[in-house]
Design an enzyme around this catalytic site. Structure first.
Site, short mmCIF file in Angstrom:
data_model
loop_
_atom_site.label_atom_id
_atom_site.label_comp_id
_atom_site.label_asym_id
_atom_site.label_seq_id
_atom_site.Cartn_x
_atom_site.Cartn_y
_atom_site.Cartn_z
N GLU A 90 14.50 13.77 56.86
CA GLU A 90 14.69 15.16 56.51
C GLU A 90 15.28 15.92 57.47
OE1 GLU A 90 11.36 16.31 53.88
OE2 GLU A 90 11.99 15.36 52.33
N GLU A 92 12.29 9.38 48.16
CA GLU A 92 10.73 10.14 48.09
C GLU A 92 10.53 10.83 46.73
OE1 GLU A 92 9.50 12.65 51.06
OE2 GLU A 92 10.33 11.18 52.90
#
Ligand code: GLA
Ligand code: ZN
Length: 720
Positions: free
Chosen positions: A151, A307
């Protein structure tokens, strides 16, 4: 790119952090993974401190042991390069590796993502770690993919240290060549900002008043390219060792600070992290929208949901768990919309630390937790869906979403200041989704040839080359719809002069001469009671009407097609402004952003105009221009859901889209991917479906025409 796994199955699993646990838990984990049907785990995302406990001293033995256990159990590994959270030695030995915020505060060690993207030590040590891992594990039988960092930018969107300032200046020099060109692009003669040299330029730190919006826009691009540079360096390093191993990094939907579409060009697999809030009804659409965004990054290539959470997250002020059935339902929806796998953060719930309260596939209570049964069930469902692996979702409608426009709109000060998000793309995608029309989300460089309906909902930047392409699409027969705010600035963030829409004006046959923002929350500029009226005594103020404060404008519909669409939608919703209303009105959203009076050329048909009780009364609000075999439509306002739905029905008819899905029962979404048609019941009620025949891969039973779908459940019908 066919399948990520050699077994050709959908991927199922999650982030696994065995470094937090003793050996017996790791053994138990493997057993539980087999029970749940897990076939892919992401290892090592936050393991740098364990992989390189002291600078240059690697410790990979523990990881090899775990990878061996995975291989023996038939579990594949998406191996992270581990560079998302540098160890404490990096902070202590190279304090300038810690990032600096806009106010000049250096951020401390003790959380994660504490690195400055220009820092030489961070750059060198992260790439070295990626390279060492690649050399160590490229041949490992469990390895199927590299997971670069994690991320990028999620906490630190940009660093404001002096090293980054130097890199910003170099980036600007490269972009503009001469300081005069920069001065022109940024219009620095305003507020005496003229620069004499690139070394004069500051980062847009905390300043006394508003920033120069072109500087902010360029800085956003620079900060993005800095992070992308880090990612590319790691990608190159692992590819040096073995270019055949696919590479990914995990995006965060439309996260404005990294232009995912640009990043995806450097990767093999697009991966997304997505946490829709179970407490919102709109989250079912969030799943569909972000999926369309992700499959659009590489021309329809399936993506991976890297995710999601099996239950509740811990980072909202209040964190609702997923509702019964929702884990499978949303996961299947991802698959229906193009995912080739569903992974979670995380496999086992942490025993401590900031994410201790974040749910996981294995909760603190272990198999006793309610989620476990759902986790096992989801594993079974995904294993049954092998026929969709590698298949593409077919769509005849698309929404054009442009990152740079989103950024430019956020950088420009006014006419409104909304947080950066794909407001228009989401709204129009939702409208089509509610009608069960599948729409892709594409970029301005993508091929539009396969689409009969092209929606351009907010292209804030005017791109003459794209306007020319849209013209060609309309000529070959597409319905092209453009909505405000579009064509407001050029690529440098300078205003389009002579009428907004710029190079799209000719195609649409209209010109935008002014914006009018409706302000439901009209600011009182810190003067209390400025707008309070006592009608008994405020003789002057009581007589003043402020239409903009109403926050919406009524539209009077002139087109017969639109009137019919409104008739089909049914009972008109009450006129939000009260009082008399015309027979056919459409209201713009109460949070209407821009409303654009236009200048018309005479080929243009006015489908709807602003109502006369508004200050915009009589100006066209929805227009259509016929062009060869297609049409170009302009919507000068932020239509509300009803308005969009009515217009979408008209557009759908012109574009000859299949609108049969609108008659499915409430809550039911239908999507076809390859040979499989998914029916998803998002509602709280059981629904009856008719005309459904084929083999349901989920229940493993034949559907023979009549089917019942339980609340929050799905079917996946394999066509014969
Ligand atoms: C992100 C991160 C994960 C974890 C989750 C929690 O997606 O990548 O490491 O922090 O959020 O929701
Ligand atoms: Zn920095």
């Amino acid at each position: 790119m066919n399948s990520i796994l050699p077994t050709n199955e959908l991927c199922y699993g999650g982030d696994w952090n065995p470094e937090q646990w003793p050996a017996e838990t790791v053994r138990e984990d493997i057993e539980l993974m087999r029970e749940a049907g897990v076939n892919l785990v992401t290892l090592g995302v936050f393991s740098w401190a364990k992989l390189e406990p002291r600078p240059g001293h690697y410790n990979f033995a523990w990881l090899r042991e775990i990878m061996d256990q995975c291989a023996a159990a038939g579990i594949y590994v998406d191996l992270a390069t581990g560079t998302a959270s540098p160890p404490v030695w990096m902070a202590r030995q190279y304090p300038e590796s810690l990032p600096v915020d806009e106010a000049g505060v250096r951020l401390s060690f003790g959380s994660r993502q504490q690195y400055c993207p220009s820092n030489p030590a961070y750059k060198e040590r992260s790439v070295a770690l990626a390279g060492a891992l690649a050399r160590e594990f490229a041949d490992h039988p469990a390895l199927v993919m590299w997971h670069i960092n994690n991320e990028y930018g999620c906490h630190v969107h940009g660093c404001y240290c002096t090293a980054c300032e130097g890199e910003f200046q170099a980036w600007l020099r490269e972009k503009y060549g001469s300081i005069e060109a920069l001065n022109h692009a940024w219009n620095t003669s305003f507020w005496s900002q003229t620069y004499n040299d690139f070394t004069d330029v500051y980062l847009p730190r905390k300043m006394p008043a508003q920033h120069n919006s072109s500087q902010v826009l360029d800085h956003a691009r620079f900060a993005d390219s800095q992070l992308r540079g880090l990612c590319i360096a790691e990608v190159q390093k692992v590819r040096e060792v073995d270019p055949s191993i696919p590479v990914t990094t995990n995006f965060m939907g439309e996260f404005p600070f990294t232009n995912g579409r640009e990043w995806a060009k450097h990767l093999d697999v697009v991966a997304d992290d997505s946490y829709p809030d179970p407490a919102l009804a709109g989250s079912a659409h969030e799943v569909a929208f972000t999926s369309a965004l992700m499959r659009g990054y590489r021309g329809g290539q399936p993506f991976l949901l890297m995710e999601q959470t099996p239950g509740a997250v811990q980072w909202r002020p209040e964190n609702s768990p997923k509702r019964p059935g929702q884990l499978a339902l949303w996961s299947l929806s991802r698959v229906a919309h193009g995912a080739d796998g569903v992974l979670h953060f995380q496999w086992r719930q942490s025993p401590g630390g900031a994410e201790m309260m974040h749910s996981a596939m294995v909760a603190h209570a272990g198999k006793n937790a309610q989620t476990w049964a759902e986790v096992v069930q989801l594993g079974q469902y995904l294993h049954r869906l092998t026929p969709v692996v590698g298949q593409r979702v077919q769509a005849r409608a698309c929404i054009v979403a442009d990152w740079e426009s989103m950024r430019a709109r956020a950088a420009v000060v006014g006419p409104d200041s909304l947080p950066p998000a794909m407001h228009g793309a989401r709204a129009w995608h939702r409208t089509l989704w509610e009608m069960n029309i599948v729409a892709d989300v594409v970029g301005i460089d993508d091929d539009l040839a396969g689409y009969d309906l092209v929606i351009v909902p907010e292209l804030f930047i005017d791109y003459p080359h794209f306007s020319a392409r849209l013209q060609a699409e309309a000529e070959r027969g597409a319905q092209v719809l453009v909505a405000a705010p579009t064509g407001v600035v050029d690529e440098f963030g300078r205003a389009i002069l002579g009428g907004y829409l710029g190079s799209l004006s000719n195609l649409l046959g209209v010109r935008v001469t002014q914006h009018a923002v409706a302000s439901p929350n009209a600011q009182r500029w810190n003067i209390p009671n400025l707008d309070e009226v006592d009608p008994r005594v405020d003789r002057i103020t009581r007589a003043v009407q402020v239409p903009a404060k109403q926050g919406f404008h009524n539209l009077e519909v002139r087109s017969e097609e639109l009137k019919r669409a409104l008739d089909q939608i049914g009972t008109p919703r009450p006129n939000p402004r009260g009082g008399e209303r015309a027979e056919y009105v459409m209201a713009t959203s109460e949070a209407s952003d821009f409303t654009d009076p236009m200048w018309l050329n005479d080929e243009v048909e006015v489908m709807a105009q602003f109502g006369y009780e508004s200050d915009l009364g009589g100006w066209p609000a929805i227009t259509r221009r016929r062009i060869a075999k297609g049409s170009a439509w302009y919507v000068a306002t932020d239509l509300d859901a009803t308005g969009r739905a009515a217009l979408a029905r008209v557009l759908g008819a012109f574009a000859r889209l299949d609108m049969s899905g609108m008659t499915l029962p409430d809550g039911v979404e239908r999507v076809t991917r390859g040979p499989v048609t998914f029916y998803m019941n998002h509602s709280d009620k059981a629904v009856q479906l008719s005309g459904v025949t084929g083999f349901d891969l989920i229940s493993q039973a034949d559907a023979t025409g009549h089917a019942v779908l339980a609340p929050r459940s799905a079917m996946a019908i394999l066509s014969r």
